[in-house]
Design a protein around this motif. Structure first.
Motif, PDB file in Angstrom:
ATOM      1  N   GLN A  57       1.027  -1.292   0.025  1.00  0.00           N
ATOM      2  CA  GLN A  57      -0.136  -0.024  -0.014  1.00  0.00           C
ATOM      3  C   GLN A  57       0.790   1.058  -0.094  1.00  0.00           C
ATOM      4  OE1 GLN A  57      -3.529  -0.554  -0.028  1.00  0.00           O
ATOM      5  NE2 GLN A  57      -2.413  -2.359  -0.440  1.00  0.00           N
ATOM      6  N   LEU A  58       0.538   2.007  -0.843  1.00  0.00           N
ATOM      7  CA  LEU A  58       1.651   3.097  -1.123  1.00  0.00           C
ATOM      8  C   LEU A  58       1.258   4.669  -1.027  1.00  0.00           C
ATOM      9  CD1 LEU A  58       2.800   1.638  -4.389  1.00  0.00           C
ATOM     10  CD2 LEU A  58       4.334   1.802  -2.417  1.00  0.00           C
ATOM     11  N   GLU A  59       0.053   4.866  -0.611  1.00  0.00           N
ATOM     12  CA  GLU A  59      -0.747   6.349  -0.945  1.00  0.00           C
ATOM     13  C   GLU A  59       0.081   7.218   0.004  1.00  0.00           C
ATOM     14  OE1 GLU A  59      -2.197   3.516  -1.096  1.00  0.00           O
ATOM     15  OE2 GLU A  59      -3.676   3.228  -2.456  1.00  0.00           O
ATOM     16  N   ASN A  60       0.225   6.884   1.171  1.00  0.00           N
ATOM     17  CA  ASN A  60       0.711   8.030   2.184  1.00  0.00           C
ATOM     18  C   ASN A  60       2.274   7.855   2.569  1.00  0.00           C
ATOM     19  OD1 ASN A  60      -1.811   8.763   2.309  1.00  0.00           O
ATOM     20  ND2 ASN A  60      -2.329   7.866   4.461  1.00  0.00           N
ATOM     21  N   ARG A  95       8.167   7.600  -4.142  1.00  0.00           N
ATOM     22  CA  ARG A  95       8.781   6.964  -5.445  1.00  0.00           C
ATOM     23  C   ARG A  95       8.129   6.737  -6.509  1.00  0.00           C
ATOM     24  NH1 ARG A  95      13.281   3.070  -2.578  1.00  0.00           N
ATOM     25  NH2 ARG A  95      13.042   2.395  -4.866  1.00  0.00           N
ATOM     26  N   ASN A  96       6.539   6.479  -6.109  1.00  0.00           N
ATOM     27  CA  ASN A  96       5.895   5.932  -7.090  1.00  0.00           C
ATOM     28  C   ASN A  96       5.078   7.001  -8.048  1.00  0.00           C
ATOM     29  OD1 ASN A  96       4.103   3.787  -8.294  1.00  0.00           O
ATOM     30  ND2 ASN A  96       2.383   4.162  -6.782  1.00  0.00           N
ATOM     31  N   ARG A  97       6.053   7.562  -8.648  1.00  0.00           N
ATOM     32  CA  ARG A  97       5.782   8.869  -9.698  1.00  0.00           C
ATOM     33  C   ARG A  97       6.474   8.789 -10.964  1.00  0.00           C
ATOM     34  NH1 ARG A  97       3.091   9.523  -5.940  1.00  0.00           N
ATOM     35  NH2 ARG A  97       2.981  11.228  -4.614  1.00  0.00           N
ATOM     36  N   GLY A  98       6.120   9.368 -11.891  1.00  0.00           N
ATOM     37  CA  GLY A  98       6.593   9.432 -13.164  1.00  0.00           C
ATOM     38  C   GLY A  98       6.612   8.091 -13.912  1.00  0.00           C
ATOM     39  N   ARG A  99       7.619   7.518 -14.384  1.00  0.00           N
ATOM     40  CA  ARG A  99       7.586   6.310 -15.150  1.00  0.00           C
ATOM     41  C   ARG A  99       7.500   5.147 -14.250  1.00  0.00           C
ATOM     42  NH1 ARG A  99      12.622   3.476 -15.234  1.00  0.00           N
ATOM     43  NH2 ARG A  99      14.245   4.518 -14.294  1.00  0.00           N
ATOM     44  N   ASN A 100       7.580   5.287 -12.836  1.00  0.00           N
ATOM     45  CA  ASN A 100       7.493   4.312 -11.802  1.00  0.00           C
ATOM     46  C   ASN A 100       5.724   4.028 -11.496  1.00  0.00           C
ATOM     47  OD1 ASN A 100       9.753   3.367 -11.621  1.00  0.00           O
ATOM     48  ND2 ASN A 100      10.430   4.841  -9.848  1.00  0.00           N
ATOM     49  N   ARG A 101       5.169   5.030 -12.032  1.00  0.00           N
ATOM     50  CA  ARG A 101       3.609   5.138 -11.586  1.00  0.00           C
ATOM     51  C   ARG A 101       2.814   3.901 -11.679  1.00  0.00           C
ATOM     52  NH1 ARG A 101      -0.321   9.359 -14.157  1.00  0.00           N
ATOM     53  NH2 ARG A 101      -2.192   8.816 -13.044  1.00  0.00           N
ATOM     54  N   PHE A 102       2.994   3.258 -12.993  1.00  0.00           N
ATOM     55  CA  PHE A 102       2.375   1.818 -13.021  1.00  0.00           C
ATOM     56  C   PHE A 102       3.096   0.687 -12.600  1.00  0.00           C
ATOM     57  CE2 PHE A 102       0.813   5.080 -15.799  1.00  0.00           C
ATOM     58  CZ  PHE A 102      -0.422   5.516 -15.416  1.00  0.00           C
ATOM     59  N   GLU A 103       4.277   0.836 -11.981  1.00  0.00           N
ATOM     60  CA  GLU A 103       5.012  -0.313 -11.936  1.00  0.00           C
ATOM     61  C   GLU A 103       5.051  -0.918 -10.312  1.00  0.00           C
ATOM     62  OE1 GLU A 103       9.112   0.643 -13.055  1.00  0.00           O
ATOM     63  OE2 GLU A 103       8.303   0.610 -15.002  1.00  0.00           O
ATOM     64  N   LEU A 104       4.746   0.142  -9.472  1.00  0.00           N
ATOM     65  CA  LEU A 104       4.465  -0.421  -7.904  1.00  0.00           C
ATOM     66  C   LEU A 104       3.102  -0.664  -7.566  1.00  0.00           C
ATOM     67  CD1 LEU A 104       7.165   1.998  -6.596  1.00  0.00           C
ATOM     68  CD2 LEU A 104       7.487  -0.227  -7.419  1.00  0.00           C
ATOM     69  N   GLY A 105       3.029  -1.687  -6.717  1.00  0.00           N
ATOM     70  CA  GLY A 105       1.726  -1.910  -6.341  1.00  0.00           C
ATOM     71  C   GLY A 105       1.095  -3.115  -7.125  1.00  0.00           C
ATOM     72  N   ALA A 106      -0.312  -3.149  -6.914  1.00  0.00           N
ATOM     73  CA  ALA A 106      -0.982  -4.322  -7.907  1.00  0.00           C
ATOM     74  C   ALA A 106      -2.054  -4.191  -7.735  1.00  0.00           C
ATOM     75  CB  ALA A 106      -0.302  -5.627  -7.510  1.00  0.00           C
ATOM     76  N   GLY A 107      -2.716  -4.239  -9.120  1.00  0.00           N
ATOM     77  CA  GLY A 107      -4.653  -4.045  -9.000  1.00  0.00           C
ATOM     78  C   GLY A 107      -5.069  -5.455  -8.661  1.00  0.00           C
ATOM     79  N   GLY A 129      -2.453   4.095   3.851  1.00  0.00           N
ATOM     80  CA  GLY A 129      -3.645   4.726   3.206  1.00  0.00           C
ATOM     81  C   GLY A 129      -4.766   3.964   3.063  1.00  0.00           C
ATOM     82  N   THR A 130      -4.777   2.776   3.683  1.00  0.00           N
ATOM     83  CA  THR A 130      -5.954   1.755   3.414  1.00  0.00           C
ATOM     84  C   THR A 130      -6.902   2.311   4.234  1.00  0.00           C
ATOM     85  OG1 THR A 130      -4.265   0.228   2.622  1.00  0.00           O
ATOM     86  CG2 THR A 130      -6.769  -0.587   3.507  1.00  0.00           C
TER      87      THR A 130
END
Ligand code: SF4
Length: 388
Positions: A257-260, A266-278, A336-337
């Motif tokens: 969980q990354l929100e806060n 670090r979950n920004r820019g080109r990493n934005r879709f690479e961290l966490g999991a849906g 953030g959960t």
């Protein structure tokens, strides 16, 4: 072999899935085929009918910690103005509230607090054991056991022996995250090595304690890394069952969980879709875990991180347990959960609407008397036909 040949032969011969084949399935198999196979395997192992849940309470007794995991927003370093350490009275009052709703277990974890000696832990457990004799005490994850050993000069096995003598039943599975050296070094460099986590769990199992295995994923690791994490747990499970007749009760995975938190920054820019999991990636992970772990009986759905509706989908794709009420939780929620507790009625409702019969359990997965659910719904009778 292709993914379809691997899955067909694995399901027909009921053979152990090799790590190499598991990686091919993880990479290439359609989600529906994986979920169908995992659902079939779950029914072979756990039966068609029931999904278990636990009434428990999470207690985070201290937020002082020196480990500084990058994904953690819960801890405060020693001396910080927001640190806290709870007393026996405060913790016992929380257990009183748990007992009022029929709870049977506390899951007590905190930071690695260098200010606490062994007496804090043994006195706490001893007192809780006396005041709450029917409550299972699953306390202190392997990194906390290592921290106590560092402060006291005892070995981790000696720490566990002291705690067991004081009345502790088992260890939470926390702190495993990814048992792969390079991933662990990146996200929590000061946390003990994968070998240490596995060793402390093995020592707890040698003493007959209850243990579970967890997995936080989505740090940018590969699917091969995820399977490697499962392989290390499966290997230890083989060894512990052979040596001690005791191993992990269950496997529980959830995406980071990354929100806060700082790691989230670090979950920004080109990493934005690479961290966490849906949800789809999470359900793939659950299905693979059910197919991979032929020696762990229970796979738990994680509603706190994925929500109750995705947890219901997990129950139809490999998981057989809906987790617990939790009542309070401060570690994952600090990142953030939002929903970190569920009533028994909510868990029962989710289980019934997924097509199963809810059953209360304790931390050893022994079934307990269960109140009749309020939700009335015709259960699914037949599983969907296998297609792969
Ligand atoms: S996850 Fe646990 S060990 Fe890591 S910083 Fe947070 S409290 Fe400390």
């Amino acid at each position: 072999m292709s993914w379809s040949e691997i899955l067909s032969s694995h399901m027909q011969a009921n053979t152990r899935l090799s790590p190499e084949d598991a990686i091919i399935l993880y990479n290439d198999a359609p989600l529906h085929s994986l979920r169908t196979a995992a659902n079939k395997r779950r029914k072979q192992i756990n039966g068609n009918q029931e999904v278990t849940y636990l009434i428990d309470r999470n207690i985070n007794y201290t937020n002082v910690c020196t480990i500084n995991c990058q994904f953690c927003s819960f801890y405060r370093p020693p001396g910080h103005e927001e640190t806290y350490t709870q007393t026996v009275e405060q913790i016992s009052a929380r257990i009183d509230e748990l007992e009022e709703i029929g709870g049977v277990r506390i899951l007590m974890q905190g930071g690695v607090n260098p200010e606490l000696g062994i007496d804090y832990y043994t006195d706490l457990i001893h007192e809780l054991r006396n005041r709450h004799p029917t409550i299972d005490l699953d306390c202190f994850s392997p990194i906390e056991i290592e921290g106590i050993a560092d402060v006291t000069g005892l070995t981790t096995l000696q720490v566990l022996e002291h705690l067991q003598k004081a009345g502790m039943h088992g260890l939470p599975g926390g702190g495993a995250e990814m048992l792969v050296d390079n991933i662990r070094k990146d996200v929590s460099p000061k946390k003990g090595s994968p070998d240490n986590w596995l060793r402390v769990m093995s020592e707890a199992q040698s003493l007959g304690m209850t243990t579970s295995a967890t997995n936080v994923f989505g740090f940018g690791e590969s699917n091969a890394d995820r399977v490697e994490h499962m392989r290390r747990i499966r290997d230890l499970q083989d060894e512990s069952i052979a040596k001690f007749g005791n191993g992990f009760t269950s496997f529980i995975a959830w995406p980071v969980q990354l929100e806060n938190n700082t790691y989230g920054k670090r979950n920004r820019g080109r990493n934005r879709f690479e961290l966490g999991a849906g949800p789809s990636e999470y359900l793939r992970h659950v299905a693979i875990s059910r197919l991979f772990f032929d020696n762990i009986e229970h796979i738990q759905a994680s509603w706190p991180t994925m929500g109750l509706s995705v947890a219901q989908m997990a129950l139809l794709g490999g998981a057989d347990d809906a987790g617990s009420t939790m009542m309070e939780e401060n570690v994952v929620s600090a990142s953030g959960t939002e929903k970190m507790s569920a009533s028994e009625n909510e868990l029962q409702d989710a289980i019934v609407r997924a097509g199963f019969v809810p059953r209360r359990r304790n931390s050893r997965y022994e079934l307990l008397d269960t109140p009749e659910p309020n939700t009335k719904l015709e259960r699914l009778v037949a599983p969907p036909p296998a297609q792969f």
